[in-house]
Design an enzyme around this catalytic site. Sequence first.
Site, PDB file in Angstrom:
ATOM      1  N   ASP A  22    -100.810  22.368 -10.219  1.00  0.00           N
ATOM      2  CA  ASP A  22    -100.439  21.084  -9.477  1.00  0.00           C
ATOM      3  C   ASP A  22    -100.914  19.729  -9.551  1.00  0.00           C
ATOM      4  O   ASP A  22    -100.886  18.610 -10.395  1.00  0.00           O
ATOM      5  CB  ASP A  22     -99.342  20.331  -7.948  1.00  0.00           C
ATOM      6  CG  ASP A  22     -99.003  21.747  -7.416  1.00  0.00           C
ATOM      7  OD1 ASP A  22     -97.851  21.984  -9.235  1.00  0.00           O
ATOM      8  OD2 ASP A  22     -98.915  22.587  -6.892  1.00  0.00           O
ATOM      9  N   MET A  42    -113.704  18.201  -4.136  1.00  0.00           N
ATOM     10  CA  MET A  42    -114.183  18.251  -2.692  1.00  0.00           C
ATOM     11  C   MET A  42    -114.691  19.398  -2.028  1.00  0.00           C
ATOM     12  O   MET A  42    -113.936  20.229  -2.354  1.00  0.00           O
ATOM     13  CB  MET A  42    -113.311  17.655  -1.693  1.00  0.00           C
ATOM     14  CG  MET A  42    -111.951  16.821  -1.862  1.00  0.00           C
ATOM     15  SD  MET A  42    -111.404  16.874  -0.292  1.00  0.00           S
ATOM     16  CE  MET A  42    -110.010  17.827  -0.274  1.00  0.00           C
ATOM     17  N   CYS A 100    -105.839  17.335   7.665  1.00  0.00           N
ATOM     18  CA  CYS A 100    -107.139  17.276   6.857  1.00  0.00           C
ATOM     19  C   CYS A 100    -106.234  15.731   5.888  1.00  0.00           C
ATOM     20  O   CYS A 100    -107.297  15.759   5.732  1.00  0.00           O
ATOM     21  CB  CYS A 100    -107.362  19.277   6.157  1.00  0.00           C
ATOM     22  SG  CYS A 100    -108.260  18.856   4.318  1.00  0.00           S
ATOM     23  N   GLY A 125    -101.959  16.352  -6.130  1.00  0.00           N
ATOM     24  CA  GLY A 125    -100.560  17.153  -6.531  1.00  0.00           C
ATOM     25  C   GLY A 125     -99.993  17.211  -5.548  1.00  0.00           C
ATOM     26  O   GLY A 125     -98.819  17.979  -5.757  1.00  0.00           O
ATOM     27  N   CYS A 198    -106.964  26.584   3.493  1.00  0.00           N
ATOM     28  CA  CYS A 198    -107.978  26.771   2.625  1.00  0.00           C
ATOM     29  C   CYS A 198    -108.990  27.791   2.558  1.00  0.00           C
ATOM     30  O   CYS A 198    -109.715  28.507   2.102  1.00  0.00           O
ATOM     31  CB  CYS A 198    -108.784  26.164   1.562  1.00  0.00           C
ATOM     32  SG  CYS A 198    -109.651  24.531   2.528  1.00  0.00           S
TER      33      CYS A 198
END
Length: 354
Positions: A22, A42, A100, A125, A198
């Site tokens: 993406d 990041m 986030c 994305g 994540c």
Amino acid sequence: MAESFDTIQQKKIVVAMSGGVDSSVAAALLQRRGAQVEGVFMALAQPDLAEQLQRVRQVADFLKIPLTVVDLAEPFQRLVVDYFSASYFAGKTPNPCVVCNRTIKCGRLLEQVRKNLGAELLATGHYARINGDVTTGYRLLQGVDPQKDQSYFLGLLSQEQLGQLCFPLGGYRKGEVYTLAAEFGLAFGQTPESQDICFLKEQSVAAFLASHSPGQGRPGPMLTLQGEEIGHHAGIHHYTVGQRRGLGLPDATPWYVVELDPARNAVVVGKDADLWQQEVLLSSAHWLSGQAPPLPCVCMVKIRSRHPASQAEISQHDGGGLVKFSQPQRAVTPGQFAVFYQGEVVLGCGEIAK
């Protein structure tokens, strides 16, 4: 996207890159349309940081764009991971992606790329869209692919943030993005979708919490709605409203978690009929326009990202909000977000308190 593709030529746009299809296609699309594209990654102390950074570098090298690595591990830990952990031990089921996006990706990262890299826009994305301008105000819209729409996770954004963001994939379906990847020569194929949370990687929530906050979970009683103790639990952070599995309570009909009570350190259980409610209390209400519409306001509301939107009336209540649904909703979960829609436009959201 606040800027149409016809007006981004020569604009400096920095793309938040993860190494996945993406964000890579988003960068390639903007590059093809004449923008001055740079990449940014990041560094959040992800479990697979080195591997992910290598993938991002490969994509940036392929597209021949500069790549900057921004270390946001400390604020991510403090604002997202610690919030995630504290919420579970407080009897809530948090949504770290919503927080986030507001505080890190479209917060700290956006600030840094504008200040340090001279970016006019930060692109991601996300499957969502932005229209409007500084005069009329910016509006967040659902992505055109209903299976991939990610507008729910952007419900806490501000007008200032919307005016500085760009979502190139909002007008595409996922299949079209894979087709574009092949066109651009990006070797992804039908790769698996990335995990929503994540920092969990392969860990369960319980395993992550045990390592992140050892010793915080305490065993306690499982209670019926009438207060009868019928079992024990190993810590309320192991449970969420609507949960059926793992309760260890055999009966003629299944038991479900209907409430987590941190004051009593109790898991409250009931039957399926006890999971339905028509009124939902919000701890606060955030409006993307910057101000509340005339209340009460009738709109469509989602109580989870994959929950179908249902009609409801939103009104003020004790400094927060009260959502009255036209039809009862199942397993309303404190800590999740209720996101308000009018057609394809996101009006705002609020964290569910009860």
